[in-house]
Design a protein around this motif. Sequence first.
Motif, mmCIF file in Angstrom:
data_model
loop_
_atom_site.group_PDB
_atom_site.id
_atom_site.type_symbol
_atom_site.label_atom_id
_atom_site.label_comp_id
_atom_site.label_asym_id
_atom_site.label_seq_id
_atom_site.Cartn_x
_atom_site.Cartn_y
_atom_site.Cartn_z
ATOM 1 N N THR A 1 0.772 -1.012 0.265
ATOM 2 C CA THR A 1 -0.002 0.051 0.043
ATOM 3 C C THR A 1 0.937 1.271 -0.154
ATOM 4 O OG1 THR A 1 -0.018 0.319 2.427
ATOM 5 C CG2 THR A 1 -1.809 -1.132 1.186
ATOM 6 N N ALA A 2 0.292 2.549 -0.233
ATOM 7 C CA ALA A 2 0.816 3.481 0.022
ATOM 8 C C ALA A 2 1.392 3.961 1.063
ATOM 9 C CB ALA A 2 -0.030 4.774 -0.379
ATOM 10 N N SER A 3 1.033 3.361 2.284
ATOM 11 C CA SER A 3 1.265 3.442 3.739
ATOM 12 C C SER A 3 2.640 2.689 3.712
ATOM 13 C CB SER A 3 0.256 2.895 4.521
ATOM 14 O OG SER A 3 -0.788 3.944 4.518
ATOM 15 N N ASP A 4 2.677 1.703 3.239
ATOM 16 C CA ASP A 4 3.959 0.765 3.256
ATOM 17 C C ASP A 4 5.023 1.692 2.609
ATOM 18 O OD1 ASP A 4 2.821 -1.644 4.473
ATOM 19 O OD2 ASP A 4 2.246 -2.198 2.333
ATOM 20 N N VAL A 5 4.905 2.277 1.618
ATOM 21 C CA VAL A 5 5.853 2.920 0.755
ATOM 22 C C VAL A 5 6.235 4.249 1.503
ATOM 23 C CG1 VAL A 5 6.202 4.443 -1.405
ATOM 24 C CG2 VAL A 5 4.908 1.940 -1.490
ATOM 25 N N LEU A 6 5.409 5.002 2.074
ATOM 26 C CA LEU A 6 5.588 6.098 2.879
ATOM 27 C C LEU A 6 6.276 6.023 4.138
ATOM 28 C CD1 LEU A 6 2.147 7.985 2.356
ATOM 29 C CD2 LEU A 6 4.490 8.592 1.474
ATOM 30 N N ALA A 7 6.140 4.800 4.779
ATOM 31 C CA ALA A 7 6.845 4.233 5.788
ATOM 32 C C ALA A 7 8.122 3.743 5.700
ATOM 33 C CB ALA A 7 5.999 3.187 6.837
ATOM 34 N N ALA A 8 8.601 3.498 4.368
ATOM 35 C CA ALA A 8 9.792 2.947 4.192
ATOM 36 C C ALA A 8 10.940 3.916 3.721
ATOM 37 C CB ALA A 8 9.602 2.037 2.906
ATOM 38 N N ASP A 9 12.137 3.606 3.983
ATOM 39 C CA ASP A 9 13.329 4.460 3.571
ATOM 40 C C ASP A 9 13.837 4.158 2.130
ATOM 41 O OD1 ASP A 9 13.381 6.181 5.966
ATOM 42 O OD2 ASP A 9 13.702 4.166 6.789
ATOM 43 N N GLY A 10 13.570 3.030 1.694
ATOM 44 C CA GLY A 10 14.281 2.516 0.472
ATOM 45 C C GLY A 10 13.437 1.162 -0.035
ATOM 46 N N TYR A 11 13.505 0.751 -1.144
ATOM 47 C CA TYR A 11 12.722 -0.182 -1.744
ATOM 48 C C TYR A 11 13.398 -1.091 -2.693
ATOM 49 C CZ TYR A 11 9.968 3.989 -0.820
ATOM 50 O OH TYR A 11 9.438 5.101 -0.172
ATOM 51 N N LEU A 12 12.997 -2.211 -2.530
ATOM 52 C CA LEU A 12 13.398 -3.210 -3.620
ATOM 53 C C LEU A 12 12.002 -3.627 -4.494
ATOM 54 C CD1 LEU A 12 16.142 -5.168 -1.594
ATOM 55 C CD2 LEU A 12 16.565 -4.081 -3.993
ATOM 56 N N LEU A 13 12.455 -3.717 -5.861
ATOM 57 C CA LEU A 13 10.998 -4.432 -6.501
ATOM 58 C C LEU A 13 11.623 -5.447 -7.212
ATOM 59 C CD1 LEU A 13 10.546 -0.651 -8.034
ATOM 60 C CD2 LEU A 13 9.352 -1.709 -6.039
ATOM 61 N N GLY A 14 10.488 -6.548 -7.352
ATOM 62 C CA GLY A 14 10.784 -7.626 -8.342
ATOM 63 C C GLY A 14 9.657 -8.094 -8.781
ATOM 64 N N THR A 15 9.743 -8.527 -10.076
ATOM 65 C CA THR A 15 8.619 -8.919 -11.174
ATOM 66 C C THR A 15 8.983 -9.712 -12.170
ATOM 67 O OG1 THR A 15 6.861 -8.002 -12.628
ATOM 68 C CG2 THR A 15 9.050 -6.897 -12.812
ATOM 69 N N PRO A 16 8.212 -10.635 -12.725
ATOM 70 C CA PRO A 16 8.253 -11.362 -13.990
ATOM 71 C C PRO A 16 8.042 -10.499 -15.094
ATOM 72 C CG PRO A 16 6.500 -12.175 -13.053
ATOM 73 C CD PRO A 16 6.907 -10.984 -11.980
ATOM 74 N N ALA A 17 8.612 -10.836 -16.196
ATOM 75 C CA ALA A 17 8.291 -9.927 -17.298
ATOM 76 C C ALA A 17 7.260 -10.716 -18.013
ATOM 77 C CB ALA A 17 9.440 -9.865 -18.353
ATOM 78 N N ASN A 18 5.936 -9.967 -18.303
ATOM 79 C CA ASN A 18 4.955 -10.722 -18.729
ATOM 80 C C ASN A 18 4.499 -10.073 -20.049
ATOM 81 O OD1 ASN A 18 4.766 -12.533 -16.721
ATOM 82 N ND2 ASN A 18 3.344 -11.333 -15.538
ATOM 83 N N LEU A 19 4.172 -10.750 -21.266
ATOM 84 C CA LEU A 19 4.041 -10.378 -22.407
ATOM 85 C C LEU A 19 4.692 -8.907 -22.653
ATOM 86 C CD1 LEU A 19 0.321 -11.115 -21.915
ATOM 87 C CD2 LEU A 19 1.899 -12.368 -23.344
ATOM 88 N N GLY A 20 5.672 -8.976 -22.478
ATOM 89 C CA GLY A 20 6.732 -7.660 -22.868
ATOM 90 C C GLY A 20 6.637 -6.655 -21.884
ATOM 91 N N TYR A 21 6.068 -6.774 -20.610
ATOM 92 C CA TYR A 21 6.085 -5.694 -19.605
ATOM 93 C C TYR A 21 6.195 -6.152 -18.051
ATOM 94 C CZ TYR A 21 4.658 -1.253 -18.049
ATOM 95 O OH TYR A 21 4.323 0.349 -17.298
ATOM 96 N N MET A 22 6.172 -5.300 -16.932
ATOM 97 C CA MET A 22 6.312 -5.737 -15.774
ATOM 98 C C MET A 22 4.976 -6.404 -15.717
ATOM 99 S SD MET A 22 5.350 -2.548 -13.520
ATOM 100 C CE MET A 22 6.282 -1.618 -14.816
#
Length: 183
Positions: free
Chosen positions: A78-99
Amino acid sequence: MRRSPAPAPASGSRAFRALRFASRGAGAAGFGGVATLLIVHHTPSPNCQALFEAVVAGATTEDIEGVRVVRRAALSATASDVLAADGYLLGTPANLGYMSGALKHFFDQVYYPCLDTTKGRPFGYWVHGGNDVTGAVRGIETITTGLGWRRTADAVTVTGEPGKTDTEACWELGATVAAGLMD
């Protein structure tokens, strides 16, 4: 099938140099004076899960001190999770040419609520694809540039089944971003 996280890289690796010489990150603004690293991921396959586990292992290695690691599936972050964090790591598969749609949904939900407040915060990411990750990388770079986030580690991109080098790169990604948050 669960895979064990990648072993810690040797003491001469880039991640260990980052741990030793980590510069001050976004600060310990979040959780009781402890910096918070938010890992947002979509891990629908064993390959994605192996990379995620390696990132977490790097971010939580015993050499990282004063950093709380929070893991959220992309559809529940959530946005609350993002606002409470000091840094981020993001992970995703590539699906049909996009995240993945899950990571795109995450960005759709947090973009405007977090736009002004999170500018300049450090982040890193990893992408796994069957044969091409170009569109997913472009999408993540475009959105994080719009948010004003600052990439502090090389992106890890993997096609096909992850090998030892790939999981080690993910371990280093986790360790590098987490080390940048240490005081």
